[in-house]
Design a protein around this motif. Structure first.
Motif, PDB file in Angstrom:
ATOM      1  N   ASP A  67      -1.340   2.004   1.954  1.00 54.56           N
ATOM      2  CA  ASP A  67      -0.442   2.421   3.062  1.00 54.56           C
ATOM      3  C   ASP A  67       1.220   2.364   2.803  1.00 54.56           C
ATOM      4  O   ASP A  67       1.226   1.786   1.598  1.00 54.56           O
ATOM      5  CB  ASP A  67      -0.656   1.464   4.263  1.00 54.56           C
ATOM      6  CG  ASP A  67      -1.924   1.492   5.039  1.00 54.56           C
ATOM      7  OD1 ASP A  67      -2.388   2.642   4.911  1.00 54.56           O
ATOM      8  OD2 ASP A  67      -2.329   0.606   5.810  1.00 54.56           O
ATOM      9  N   SER A  68       1.891   2.699   3.618  1.00 52.95           N
ATOM     10  CA  SER A  68       3.454   2.670   3.405  1.00 52.95           C
ATOM     11  C   SER A  68       4.001   1.739   4.387  1.00 52.95           C
ATOM     12  O   SER A  68       3.651   2.030   5.411  1.00 52.95           O
ATOM     13  CB  SER A  68       4.081   3.830   3.147  1.00 52.95           C
ATOM     14  OG  SER A  68       3.606   4.411   1.970  1.00 52.95           O
ATOM     15  N   ILE A  69       4.842   0.981   4.459  1.00 56.97           N
ATOM     16  CA  ILE A  69       5.579   0.261   5.651  1.00 56.97           C
ATOM     17  C   ILE A  69       6.953   0.593   5.563  1.00 56.97           C
ATOM     18  O   ILE A  69       7.711   0.397   4.631  1.00 56.97           O
ATOM     19  CB  ILE A  69       5.282  -1.259   5.377  1.00 56.97           C
ATOM     20  CG1 ILE A  69       3.960  -1.530   5.326  1.00 56.97           C
ATOM     21  CG2 ILE A  69       6.130  -1.903   6.487  1.00 56.97           C
ATOM     22  CD1 ILE A  69       3.466  -2.753   5.215  1.00 56.97           C
ATOM     23  N   VAL A  70       7.534   0.918   6.786  1.00 59.34           N
ATOM     24  CA  VAL A  70       9.191   1.100   6.847  1.00 59.34           C
ATOM     25  C   VAL A  70       9.621  -0.129   7.621  1.00 59.34           C
ATOM     26  O   VAL A  70       8.952  -0.509   8.594  1.00 59.34           O
ATOM     27  CB  VAL A  70       9.381   2.391   7.528  1.00 59.34           C
ATOM     28  CG1 VAL A  70      10.622   2.592   8.094  1.00 59.34           C
ATOM     29  CG2 VAL A  70       8.754   3.722   6.879  1.00 59.34           C
ATOM     30  N   ILE A  71      10.475  -0.777   7.143  1.00 58.05           N
ATOM     31  CA  ILE A  71      11.089  -1.775   7.653  1.00 58.05           C
ATOM     32  C   ILE A  71      12.322  -1.561   8.371  1.00 58.05           C
ATOM     33  O   ILE A  71      13.483  -0.921   7.764  1.00 58.05           O
ATOM     34  CB  ILE A  71      11.691  -2.829   6.409  1.00 58.05           C
ATOM     35  CG1 ILE A  71      10.225  -3.202   5.714  1.00 58.05           C
ATOM     36  CG2 ILE A  71      12.047  -4.195   7.076  1.00 58.05           C
ATOM     37  CD1 ILE A  71      10.403  -3.597   4.209  1.00 58.05           C
ATOM     38  N   VAL A 101       6.346   0.776  -0.791  1.00 57.49           N
ATOM     39  CA  VAL A 101       5.309   1.655  -1.045  1.00 57.49           C
ATOM     40  C   VAL A 101       4.464   1.211  -2.419  1.00 57.49           C
ATOM     41  O   VAL A 101       4.976   0.207  -2.994  1.00 57.49           O
ATOM     42  CB  VAL A 101       5.726   3.250  -1.321  1.00 57.49           C
ATOM     43  CG1 VAL A 101       6.413   3.723  -0.123  1.00 57.49           C
ATOM     44  CG2 VAL A 101       6.660   3.096  -2.556  1.00 57.49           C
ATOM     45  N   ASP A 102       3.345   1.485  -2.628  1.00 50.32           N
ATOM     46  CA  ASP A 102       2.635   1.078  -3.565  1.00 50.32           C
ATOM     47  C   ASP A 102       3.358   1.477  -5.256  1.00 50.32           C
ATOM     48  O   ASP A 102       3.976   2.314  -4.918  1.00 50.32           O
ATOM     49  CB  ASP A 102       1.147   1.734  -3.866  1.00 50.32           C
ATOM     50  CG  ASP A 102       1.026   3.220  -3.840  1.00 50.32           C
ATOM     51  OD1 ASP A 102       0.933   3.538  -5.036  1.00 50.32           O
ATOM     52  OD2 ASP A 102       1.048   3.695  -2.931  1.00 50.32           O
ATOM     53  N   ALA A 103       3.033   0.825  -6.156  1.00 51.54           N
ATOM     54  CA  ALA A 103       3.710   1.088  -7.397  1.00 51.54           C
ATOM     55  C   ALA A 103       3.576   2.549  -7.930  1.00 51.54           C
ATOM     56  O   ALA A 103       4.624   2.800  -8.429  1.00 51.54           O
ATOM     57  CB  ALA A 103       3.309   0.156  -8.290  1.00 51.54           C
ATOM     58  N   GLU A 104       2.321   3.074  -7.698  1.00 51.16           N
ATOM     59  CA  GLU A 104       2.137   4.473  -8.277  1.00 51.16           C
ATOM     60  C   GLU A 104       3.296   5.608  -7.449  1.00 51.16           C
ATOM     61  O   GLU A 104       3.737   6.226  -8.086  1.00 51.16           O
ATOM     62  CB  GLU A 104       0.625   4.845  -8.031  1.00 51.16           C
ATOM     63  CG  GLU A 104       0.430   6.020  -8.607  1.00 51.16           C
ATOM     64  CD  GLU A 104      -0.889   6.413  -8.355  1.00 51.16           C
ATOM     65  OE1 GLU A 104      -1.369   7.602  -8.223  1.00 51.16           O
ATOM     66  OE2 GLU A 104      -1.920   5.666  -8.710  1.00 51.16           O
ATOM     67  N   THR A 105       3.173   5.261  -6.304  1.00 48.54           N
ATOM     68  CA  THR A 105       4.079   6.135  -5.399  1.00 48.54           C
ATOM     69  C   THR A 105       5.408   5.928  -5.731  1.00 48.54           C
ATOM     70  O   THR A 105       6.303   6.887  -5.863  1.00 48.54           O
ATOM     71  CB  THR A 105       3.835   5.793  -3.996  1.00 48.54           C
ATOM     72  OG1 THR A 105       2.592   6.080  -3.578  1.00 48.54           O
ATOM     73  CG2 THR A 105       4.709   6.665  -3.018  1.00 48.54           C
ATOM     74  N   PHE A 106       5.974   4.800  -6.135  1.00 44.03           N
ATOM     75  CA  PHE A 106       7.488   4.442  -6.481  1.00 44.03           C
ATOM     76  C   PHE A 106       7.700   5.142  -7.710  1.00 44.03           C
ATOM     77  O   PHE A 106       8.620   5.635  -7.910  1.00 44.03           O
ATOM     78  CB  PHE A 106       7.520   2.866  -6.448  1.00 44.03           C
ATOM     79  CG  PHE A 106       8.904   2.697  -6.833  1.00 44.03           C
ATOM     80  CD1 PHE A 106      10.147   2.906  -5.798  1.00 44.03           C
ATOM     81  CD2 PHE A 106       9.204   2.161  -8.072  1.00 44.03           C
ATOM     82  CE1 PHE A 106      11.183   2.693  -6.240  1.00 44.03           C
ATOM     83  CE2 PHE A 106      10.599   1.662  -8.456  1.00 44.03           C
ATOM     84  CZ  PHE A 106      11.527   2.221  -7.516  1.00 44.03           C
ATOM     85  N   ALA A 107       6.596   5.123  -8.656  1.00 48.41           N
ATOM     86  CA  ALA A 107       6.828   5.660  -9.893  1.00 48.41           C
ATOM     87  C   ALA A 107       6.868   7.224  -9.764  1.00 48.41           C
ATOM     88  O   ALA A 107       7.672   7.882 -10.400  1.00 48.41           O
ATOM     89  CB  ALA A 107       5.753   5.174 -11.089  1.00 48.41           C
ATOM     90  N   ARG A 108       6.008   7.606  -9.107  1.00 49.13           N
ATOM     91  CA  ARG A 108       6.356   9.179  -8.891  1.00 49.13           C
ATOM     92  C   ARG A 108       7.699   9.392  -8.155  1.00 49.13           C
ATOM     93  O   ARG A 108       8.232  10.413  -8.847  1.00 49.13           O
ATOM     94  CB  ARG A 108       5.114   9.617  -8.230  1.00 49.13           C
ATOM     95  CG  ARG A 108       3.876   9.757  -8.530  1.00 49.13           C
ATOM     96  CD  ARG A 108       2.856  10.068  -7.695  1.00 49.13           C
ATOM     97  NE  ARG A 108       2.877  11.489  -6.790  1.00 49.13           N
ATOM     98  CZ  ARG A 108       2.460  11.517  -5.532  1.00 49.13           C
ATOM     99  NH1 ARG A 108       1.762  10.775  -4.932  1.00 49.13           N
ATOM    100  NH2 ARG A 108       3.018  12.674  -4.920  1.00 49.13           N
ATOM    101  N   ILE A 109       7.943   8.629  -7.256  1.00 47.35           N
ATOM    102  CA  ILE A 109       9.516   9.155  -6.728  1.00 47.35           C
ATOM    103  C   ILE A 109      10.597   9.020  -7.754  1.00 47.35           C
ATOM    104  O   ILE A 109      11.540   9.718  -7.811  1.00 47.35           O
ATOM    105  CB  ILE A 109       9.712   7.932  -5.569  1.00 47.35           C
ATOM    106  CG1 ILE A 109       8.744   8.339  -4.237  1.00 47.35           C
ATOM    107  CG2 ILE A 109      10.883   8.049  -5.168  1.00 47.35           C
ATOM    108  CD1 ILE A 109       8.641   7.300  -3.314  1.00 47.35           C
ATOM    109  N   ARG A 110      10.423   8.050  -8.767  1.00 45.99           N
ATOM    110  CA  ARG A 110      11.452   7.697  -9.755  1.00 45.99           C
ATOM    111  C   ARG A 110      11.416   9.052 -10.396  1.00 45.99           C
ATOM    112  O   ARG A 110      12.344   9.344 -11.038  1.00 45.99           O
ATOM    113  CB  ARG A 110      11.244   6.520 -10.451  1.00 45.99           C
ATOM    114  CG  ARG A 110      11.568   5.346  -9.518  1.00 45.99           C
ATOM    115  CD  ARG A 110      11.203   3.953 -10.305  1.00 45.99           C
ATOM    116  NE  ARG A 110      12.509   3.788 -11.407  1.00 45.99           N
ATOM    117  CZ  ARG A 110      12.216   2.764 -12.260  1.00 45.99           C
ATOM    118  NH1 ARG A 110      11.386   2.110 -12.188  1.00 45.99           N
ATOM    119  NH2 ARG A 110      13.445   2.664 -12.877  1.00 45.99           N
TER     120      ARG A 110
END
Length: 90
Positions: free
Chosen positions: A26-30, A41-50
């Motif tokens: 899941d992703s959480i918006v604060i 977001v999970d680390a894999e999603t963050f790596a893709r974003i980068r």
């Protein structure tokens, strides 16, 4: 799934929310004062974003270099014409 939470709620339930992200992807918006200020977001999603950001920055730099000698008004006119042509296709 994307969940929105207040900063206070996030702080109070950090462990549970980390599990949501890690195990359920899941992703959480604060939100703070009703406005989004961060996302978890999970680390894999963050790596893709980068990686996507790095590719975007490299592409932007290539375009900037290619148009370095073109006057700004001429470049903007070309961009606007390309956008208009794409919109007309739809």
């Amino acid at each position: 799934m994307i969940t929105e939470v207040s900063a206070v709620n996030f702080r109070q339930n950090l462990g549970e929310m980390l599990n949501q992200v890690q195990y359920r992807n899941d992703s959480i918006v604060i939100n703070k004062d009703g406005k989004p200020v961060a996302a978890l977001v999970d680390a894999e999603t963050f790596a893709r974003i980068r990686r996507m950001r790095d590719r975007f920055d490299a592409l932007t730099e290539r375009i900037s270099q290619a148009y370095a000698e073109v006057p700004a008004t001429e470049g903007m006119a070309e961009i606007e014409a390309a956008v208009a042509a794409e919109r007309h296709k739809r």
